[in-house]
Design an enzyme around this catalytic site. Sequence first.
Site, PDB file in Angstrom:
ATOM      1  N   TYR A  10      13.824  -5.173  28.864  1.00 31.06           N
ATOM      2  CA  TYR A  10      12.505  -5.644  29.280  1.00 31.06           C
ATOM      3  C   TYR A  10      12.481  -7.156  29.055  1.00 31.06           C
ATOM      4  CZ  TYR A  10       7.395  -5.705  29.449  1.00 31.06           C
ATOM      5  OH  TYR A  10       6.104  -5.987  29.758  1.00 31.06           O
ATOM      6  N   ARG A  45       5.249 -11.682  42.682  1.00 22.88           N
ATOM      7  CA  ARG A  45       4.983 -12.646  41.590  1.00 22.88           C
ATOM      8  C   ARG A  45       5.570 -12.079  40.309  1.00 22.88           C
ATOM      9  NH1 ARG A  45       1.583 -11.521  38.836  1.00 22.88           N
ATOM     10  NH2 ARG A  45       1.299 -12.676  36.938  1.00 22.88           N
ATOM     11  N   LYS A  59       9.421  -1.888  33.019  1.00 17.42           N
ATOM     12  CA  LYS A  59       8.102  -1.475  32.509  1.00 17.42           C
ATOM     13  C   LYS A  59       8.053   0.016  32.256  1.00 17.42           C
ATOM     14  CE  LYS A  59       5.067  -4.771  32.139  1.00 17.42           C
ATOM     15  NZ  LYS A  59       3.789  -5.391  32.213  1.00 17.42           N
ATOM     16  N   GLU A  96       2.119  -3.594  39.439  1.00 23.00           N
ATOM     17  CA  GLU A  96       2.838  -4.557  38.609  1.00 23.00           C
ATOM     18  C   GLU A  96       3.262  -5.774  39.427  1.00 23.00           C
ATOM     19  OE1 GLU A  96       3.259  -4.204  35.380  1.00 23.00           O
ATOM     20  OE2 GLU A  96       4.295  -6.115  35.305  1.00 23.00           O
ATOM     21  N   ASP A  97       2.883  -6.936  38.959  1.00 29.07           N
ATOM     22  CA  ASP A  97       3.382  -8.196  39.533  1.00 29.07           C
ATOM     23  C   ASP A  97       3.176  -8.337  41.037  1.00 29.07           C
ATOM     24  OD1 ASP A  97       3.917  -9.148  37.063  1.00 29.07           O
ATOM     25  OD2 ASP A  97       6.088  -8.956  37.161  1.00 29.07           O
ATOM     26  N   ASP A 143      -1.575  -3.785  35.254  1.00 31.58           N
ATOM     27  CA  ASP A 143      -1.328  -4.242  33.888  1.00 31.58           C
ATOM     28  C   ASP A 143      -1.525  -5.742  33.729  1.00 31.58           C
ATOM     29  OD1 ASP A 143      -0.485  -4.000  31.160  1.00 31.58           O
ATOM     30  OD2 ASP A 143       1.365  -4.976  31.778  1.00 31.58           O
ATOM     31  N   ASP A 144      -1.149  -6.508  34.747  1.00 31.34           N
ATOM     32  CA  ASP A 144      -1.279  -7.970  34.640  1.00 31.34           C
ATOM     33  C   ASP A 144      -2.737  -8.367  34.479  1.00 31.34           C
ATOM     34  OD1 ASP A 144       1.547  -8.290  35.342  1.00 31.34           O
ATOM     35  OD2 ASP A 144       0.867  -7.580  37.289  1.00 31.34           O
ATOM     36  N   ASN A 200       3.777 -17.043  28.953  1.00 28.03           N
ATOM     37  CA  ASN A 200       5.158 -16.635  28.680  1.00 28.03           C
ATOM     38  C   ASN A 200       6.102 -17.339  29.646  1.00 28.03           C
ATOM     39  OD1 ASN A 200       4.338 -14.620  26.803  1.00 28.03           O
ATOM     40  ND2 ASN A 200       3.798 -13.296  28.510  1.00 28.03           N
TER      41      ASN A 200
END
Length: 517
Positions: free
Chosen positions: A44, A105, A123, A194-195, A217-218, A365
């Site tokens: 991850y 992204r 994930k 996700e993303d 989740d983002d 991050n």
Amino acid sequence: IKGFRAVSKAIDKYTFLRHLRESDATSFYRVLVNHAMELLPYVYTPTVGEACQTYHRLPIRTNGVYITADDAGKVGDALRTRARDVGAGDGDGKLKVAVVTDGERILGLGDLGAGGMGIAEGKILLYTVCAGVEPAACLPVCLDVGTDNQALLDDPKYRGLRRKRLRGAAYDDLVEEFMAEMRSWQPRCLVQFEDFGNANAFRVLEKYRRVQPCFNDDIQGTACVALAALLSGLRATGGQLTDQTVLFYGAGEAGVGIGELIAMAMEKAGLSKRDAMRRCLFMDSKGLVCKARLEGYGGEKFALQPHKIPFAHDVAYQPNLLAAVDALRPTALIGVSTIAGAFDEAVVKRMAALNPRPVIMPLSNPTPLAECTFEQAVSWTNGEVVFASGSPFPPLRRAGGETLYPAQANNAYVFPALGHAAVLSNAREVSDDAFLDCAYELASMSTAECVATGKLFPDFDSIRDVSKKLVASVAAKMEARGETRERVGGIEAWVAKVEREFWCPEADDAPVARSRL
Ligand code: NAI
């Protein structure tokens, strides 16, 4: 584990672990669960970022499913056949979680097209490792709708669709077909987005969040863990949630998601919706998000994207962070901008002058992009900071011998547990209340002594115990609100059920279906 330790480069460790899964899935999951702290960075973040960038050059086979723009009109067949080929969901109701990305992204790395599969695969492992969802019930999915990344389009090794990204109605139709097929084929399955790029992430989430169990989740997972960090931080400062003014540096998916959830929590704590929203203020790359920009201030370049508009308050425009801190006098500063060093000495010292215990959360991050380091925040506030970051920082030993710990607002504290709660309870949707419940529960888990040293959350190496508690508590509350189809009968029954259903490799030596590896 010895073989793994003998490999030196991070990306080689990543491929080593993938090969282990291909050859001996049972050992792979056992070693991953038993050595989670050591291995997670290689399956991850941060290593998965490099894996996504070089995905098509790595000697690996996917264990997920690609649905491409060319599958339009026959997504159902493609999904069933390909899922069966990788050994997942070979019967109705078998799947529990699907993590789906369209690769636009990926982390902070931009459009990685079909290489985004790596993040879906990464994930989904956390559902197993952190929250006890059995591997065979998990499916990574990548919607390959092309890419606008020219380097990938020019790369002869790239295996994704070699064309510009699908946009507009054709894109929406493909997502709709995928979601509708998931609903009818695997009605209990949670879909985690996700993303996705900003332009699609908010829209897609809004479209489906009341239709079937899904979340992003983002946006929502980040919001939940950040709210938990703030709530736990308030145990240290002694402040009330409704007295906080939160200034966000960065107004993307993470920031706006956090702002909305904090405002919801403030509303539940007694503020009007309007006042609660006004407690959350945002800076983007053009300065303070405010009403004047909505009315044309600064021209086209300063125009606000739709997701920022609810936070365009009637306050004077400020061009930079220091001016905004002076004007708005925030109690908490949250960094979600990917701009390293944005919380500089002047800004942090001003926060410390305004607040006896300023809350400072550089969430960007990876570590080099954090708005400030833990050491800087401690030194510029004379140790008074209440701190949480997105990436890990080492603890600090202070002159008097005291050790201060940074908290890591890691989404993995919450999204696997929330997802598992939704699946076990057969939730009709994943409500905002579920995220609020999860945040409050997580914020209460660290002892007062730990919070005083900076540990706003329990240590991550106890994540499986943390997740068990979160799953049971969130599921029981969802049940009490009537959001679930499964009725178990209160918290004690949920604790027992979670204990029974929590997959662990030691207890289940049955090999994971080899065909999916
Ligand atoms: P995004 O791309 O959606 O948003 C970034 C935002 O930063 C945009 O609104 C942009 O306008 C703003 N920005 C860029 N330059 C700026 C500048 N000079 N001044 C002020 N604002 C500026 O990205 P997203 O998803 O919101 O993520 C942002 C950061 O948060 C990333 O580094 C990500 O890794 C981190 N993150 C941390 C999480 C955690 O700690 N648990 C979870 C999710 C994201």
